[in-house]
Motif scaffolding. Sequence first.
Motif, short mmCIF file in Angstrom:
data_model
loop_
_atom_site.label_atom_id
_atom_site.label_comp_id
_atom_site.label_asym_id
_atom_site.label_seq_id
_atom_site.Cartn_x
_atom_site.Cartn_y
_atom_site.Cartn_z
N PHE A 1 0.84 -1.19 0.00
CA PHE A 1 0.00 0.00 0.00
C PHE A 1 0.87 1.24 0.00
O PHE A 1 1.85 1.34 0.75
N TYR A 2 0.48 2.19 -0.84
CA TYR A 2 1.20 3.47 -0.90
C TYR A 2 0.35 4.57 -0.28
O TYR A 2 -0.88 4.54 -0.35
N PHE A 3 1.06 5.55 0.29
CA PHE A 3 0.36 6.67 0.92
C PHE A 3 1.23 7.91 0.84
O PHE A 3 2.45 7.81 0.66
N LEU A 4 0.60 9.05 0.97
CA LEU A 4 1.33 10.32 0.92
C LEU A 4 2.25 10.44 2.13
O LEU A 4 1.89 10.05 3.24
N CYS A 5 3.40 11.01 1.89
CA CYS A 5 4.45 10.99 2.89
C CYS A 5 4.31 12.14 3.89
O CYS A 5 4.36 11.94 5.08
N ALA A 6 4.14 13.33 3.42
CA ALA A 6 4.03 14.50 4.30
C ALA A 6 2.71 15.19 4.02
O ALA A 6 2.66 16.22 3.35
N PRO A 7 1.62 14.63 4.51
CA PRO A 7 0.30 15.13 4.13
C PRO A 7 0.11 16.60 4.47
O PRO A 7 -0.59 17.31 3.73
N ASP A 8 0.73 17.05 5.55
CA ASP A 8 0.49 18.43 5.98
C ASP A 8 0.94 19.44 4.94
O ASP A 8 0.32 20.49 4.77
N THR A 9 2.02 19.14 4.25
CA THR A 9 2.47 20.07 3.21
C THR A 9 1.97 19.65 1.84
O THR A 9 1.77 20.50 0.96
N LEU A 10 1.75 18.36 1.67
CA LEU A 10 1.42 17.87 0.34
C LEU A 10 -0.05 18.07 0.01
O LEU A 10 -0.40 18.43 -1.13
N LEU A 11 -0.93 17.86 0.97
CA LEU A 11 -2.36 17.99 0.67
C LEU A 11 -2.74 19.40 0.24
O LEU A 11 -3.46 19.56 -0.76
N PRO A 12 -2.27 20.43 0.94
CA PRO A 12 -2.60 21.78 0.45
C PRO A 12 -2.04 22.03 -0.95
O PRO A 12 -2.70 22.67 -1.78
N LEU A 13 -0.86 21.51 -1.20
CA LEU A 13 -0.27 21.69 -2.52
C LEU A 13 -1.14 21.02 -3.59
O LEU A 13 -1.42 21.61 -4.64
N LEU A 14 -1.56 19.80 -3.30
CA LEU A 14 -2.41 19.10 -4.27
C LEU A 14 -3.75 19.80 -4.42
O LEU A 14 -4.31 19.85 -5.53
N ASP A 15 -4.26 20.35 -3.34
CA ASP A 15 -5.49 21.11 -3.45
C ASP A 15 -5.30 22.31 -4.37
O ASP A 15 -6.17 22.62 -5.19
N ALA A 16 -4.16 22.95 -4.24
CA ALA A 16 -3.91 24.13 -5.07
C ALA A 16 -3.74 23.74 -6.54
O ALA A 16 -4.10 24.50 -7.42
N VAL A 17 -3.20 22.57 -6.78
CA VAL A 17 -2.94 22.15 -8.16
C VAL A 17 -4.18 21.52 -8.79
O VAL A 17 -4.55 21.85 -9.92
N LEU A 18 -4.81 20.62 -8.06
CA LEU A 18 -5.88 19.82 -8.64
C LEU A 18 -7.27 20.30 -8.25
O LEU A 18 -8.26 19.76 -8.73
N GLY A 19 -7.33 21.29 -7.40
CA GLY A 19 -8.63 21.70 -6.88
C GLY A 19 -8.99 20.86 -5.67
O GLY A 19 -8.37 19.81 -5.44
N PRO A 20 -9.97 21.31 -4.93
CA PRO A 20 -10.33 20.58 -3.72
C PRO A 20 -10.89 19.20 -4.06
O PRO A 20 -11.35 18.94 -5.17
N LEU A 21 -10.82 18.35 -3.10
CA LEU A 21 -11.24 16.96 -3.27
C LEU A 21 -12.75 16.90 -3.46
O LEU A 21 -13.51 17.42 -2.65
N ASP A 22 -13.17 16.24 -4.53
CA ASP A 22 -14.60 15.99 -4.67
C ASP A 22 -14.89 14.56 -4.26
O ASP A 22 -14.38 13.61 -4.84
N ASP A 23 -15.68 14.43 -3.21
CA ASP A 23 -15.91 13.10 -2.66
C ASP A 23 -16.78 12.24 -3.57
O ASP A 23 -16.99 11.08 -3.30
N ALA A 24 -17.29 12.87 -4.62
CA ALA A 24 -18.13 12.10 -5.54
C ALA A 24 -17.32 10.99 -6.21
O ALA A 24 -17.86 9.93 -6.52
#
Lengths: 114, 114
Positions: free
Chosen positions: B70-93
């Motif tokens: 299983f793979y997972f994000l390494c540093a979520p605290d810095t990576l998740l905001p970055l991904l949000d900025a790049v890909l847009g917020p998570l759509d749970d759909a």
Amino acid sequence: MMDYTQQAQWLKAMAHPTRLEILDILRRGEECVCHMEAALGKRQSYISQQLMTLRDAGLVDSRRDGLNVFYFLCAPDTLLPLLDAVLGPLDDAARRHLPGCVCPHCAPVAVASS
Amino acid sequence: MMDYTQQAQWLKAMAHPTRLEILDILRRGEECVCHMEAALGKRQSYISQQLMTLRDAGLVDSRRDGLNVFYFLCAPDTLLPLLDAVLGPLDDAARRHLPGCVCPHCAPVAVASS
DNA sequence: ATATTCTATTCAGGATTCGGAATATTGAAT
DNA sequence: ATTCAATATTCCGAATCCTGAATAGAATAT
């Protein structure tokens, strides 16, 4: 389905130390090439190349003012948050007036001398 | 003085459509390789390669659970905001249970059948 | 031990990028 | 028209990356 190609292009253009440094300068406001030359300590042609890469990717745009060409961020609404996420929030302590720089922003005090 | 090299390395690892798509999957939680294989429709060796790139850059890490890794994000605290900025917020759909996938997350309903 | 399943690594070609040097262009001034 | 200052583009060898194919490794089941 999402594309990911466009975002990858943007990130690719950002994924370079010199270009990141340029973007870090530009998020404080537009600057001319000679300013970046002084700020980065690199040759002008090299900086122009990196600026061309950023321009081709649609990250920056430029406007001419007399002899100088000023560069600025293209889509600040999406780019500024991204840069904040990558580089951290802007610290205003970083000064814009470089010692050795003679660009209109750094040395605008050349009106009446003699 | 700031470095920009480390950040450039991260961005470089992200600056690829397939790897972005992988990160987009992983920001919803850990997943095994075979899940991504089904989700991306690419060969396993190819996905493993891209995962290796992401791991070398320090963006993801992995843990083994039986046959699956299983793979997972390494540093979520810095990576998740970055991904949000790049890909847009998570759509749970976007669903996690893929039709053709048989990984433990997608097909955990193999307990009592007959 | 063997087979099977899931994942990792290596390899090789072609394509792309990097970084510096040289040169071209553009606008202003004389 | 010529010169100068600021910026842009081209060129090219070296380095790196991309991507699919083949192969290797690791854990489980029989």
